[in-house]
Motif scaffolding. Structure first.
Motif, mmCIF file in Angstrom:
data_model
loop_
_atom_site.group_PDB
_atom_site.id
_atom_site.type_symbol
_atom_site.label_atom_id
_atom_site.label_comp_id
_atom_site.label_asym_id
_atom_site.label_seq_id
_atom_site.Cartn_x
_atom_site.Cartn_y
_atom_site.Cartn_z
ATOM 1 N N LYS A 24 0.841 -1.200 0.000
ATOM 2 C CA LYS A 24 0.000 0.000 0.000
ATOM 3 C C LYS A 24 0.875 1.249 0.000
ATOM 4 C CE LYS A 24 -3.712 2.211 2.631
ATOM 5 N NZ LYS A 24 -4.549 2.111 3.831
ATOM 6 N N ARG A 25 1.895 1.279 0.861
ATOM 7 C CA ARG A 25 2.803 2.429 0.906
ATOM 8 C C ARG A 25 3.565 2.584 -0.406
ATOM 9 N NH1 ARG A 25 3.150 0.944 6.287
ATOM 10 N NH2 ARG A 25 4.914 -0.447 6.026
ATOM 11 N N HIS A 69 -6.050 0.346 -7.102
ATOM 12 C CA HIS A 69 -5.443 0.559 -5.784
ATOM 13 C C HIS A 69 -6.521 0.928 -4.763
ATOM 14 C CE1 HIS A 69 -2.577 1.817 -2.733
ATOM 15 N NE2 HIS A 69 -3.214 2.967 -2.657
ATOM 16 N N VAL A 93 -4.933 3.503 -10.498
ATOM 17 C CA VAL A 93 -5.340 4.199 -9.267
ATOM 18 C C VAL A 93 -6.665 3.633 -8.751
ATOM 19 C CG1 VAL A 93 -6.083 6.429 -8.315
ATOM 20 C CG2 VAL A 93 -4.043 6.298 -9.788
ATOM 21 N N ASN A 130 2.696 1.478 -3.396
ATOM 22 C CA ASN A 130 1.742 1.922 -4.429
ATOM 23 C C ASN A 130 1.510 3.418 -4.336
ATOM 24 O OD1 ASN A 130 1.408 -0.762 -5.112
ATOM 25 N ND2 ASN A 130 -0.622 -0.941 -4.225
ATOM 26 N N THR A 131 1.348 3.916 -3.121
ATOM 27 C CA THR A 131 1.104 5.344 -2.939
ATOM 28 C C THR A 131 2.278 6.154 -3.489
ATOM 29 O OG1 THR A 131 -0.272 4.894 -1.003
ATOM 30 C CG2 THR A 131 0.595 7.143 -1.230
ATOM 31 N N TYR A 155 -7.339 -1.308 -1.457
ATOM 32 C CA TYR A 155 -6.807 -0.810 -0.198
ATOM 33 C C TYR A 155 -7.710 0.176 0.543
ATOM 34 C CZ TYR A 155 -2.515 -3.154 -1.419
ATOM 35 O OH TYR A 155 -1.587 -4.120 -1.720
ATOM 36 N N TYR A 156 -8.810 0.595 -0.065
ATOM 37 C CA TYR A 156 -9.670 1.562 0.601
ATOM 38 C C TYR A 156 -11.141 1.169 0.541
ATOM 39 C CZ TYR A 156 -5.491 4.421 0.722
ATOM 40 O OH TYR A 156 -4.221 4.857 0.944
#
Length: 169
Positions: A91-92, A130, A127, A94-95, A134-135
């Motif tokens: 996640k980090r 992602h 995006v 990807n960000t 993750y959200y």
């Protein structure tokens, strides 16, 4: 119930993996077969966006594979901490990669190259994937899932987001 869950997990795992290979195959075939596609598909920004998309789809496939393995052992709990730590790191990462992509997007908009719209399309796809993992759950594939979305009046956290939230507390 458990059989249905396992079947759904197989579908999610294989579907994501199939998408990874299919997208790559189509990308390569288009470069080989259609000369007009070369500037769109071989520019650095487009390749970056495509690699990001593939990387995120592989993460999704890996997650559903792990959940399937758990389900086959009749374990329907969250993933173990070490596996969730891997996804927290994904996640980090990807960000950070998305932020780099935003700089590329800014440059692309300023310079207006031929592949701008293709880059935007693939980058936004990455995006959205992602965000979906993750959200917030964004994909609803069956009529029952769509009805559930209407009943709950909005989107809910993705399964991975819930597991990561519990893990990181």
């Amino acid at each position: 119930m458990q059989k249905r869950v396992k079947k759904k997990l197989v579908s999610l795992y294989t579907g994501e993996l199939f998408a990874v290979f299919t997208f790559a195959l189509i990308w390569i075939l288009y470069i080989q077969l259609f000369e007009w596609s070369v500037p769109y598909l071989t520019s650095y920004p487009s390749l970056y966006a495509f690699a990001l998309l593939e990387f995120i789809l592989l993460q999704g496939s890996y997650y559903w594979c792990l959940k399937l393995k758990q389900a086959q052992q009749n374990d329907f709990t969250s993933l173990p901490g070490r596996q969730l730590k891997v996804f927290a790191n994904f996640k980090r990462l990807n960000t950070g990669l998305i932020v780099i992509g935003m700089f590329m997007l800014t440059y692309q908009i300023i310079s207006k190259p031929i592949e701008l719209y293709w880059f935007i399309f693939v980058f936004l796809f990455a995006v959205i994937e992602h965000i979906n993992y993750y959200y917030v759950r964004l994909s609803y594939q069956t009529i029952e899932e769509i009805k559930e979305l209407k009943r709950q009046k909005g989107y809910r956290k993705s399964r991975l987001a819930k597991e990561l939230e519990s893990f990181l507390k």
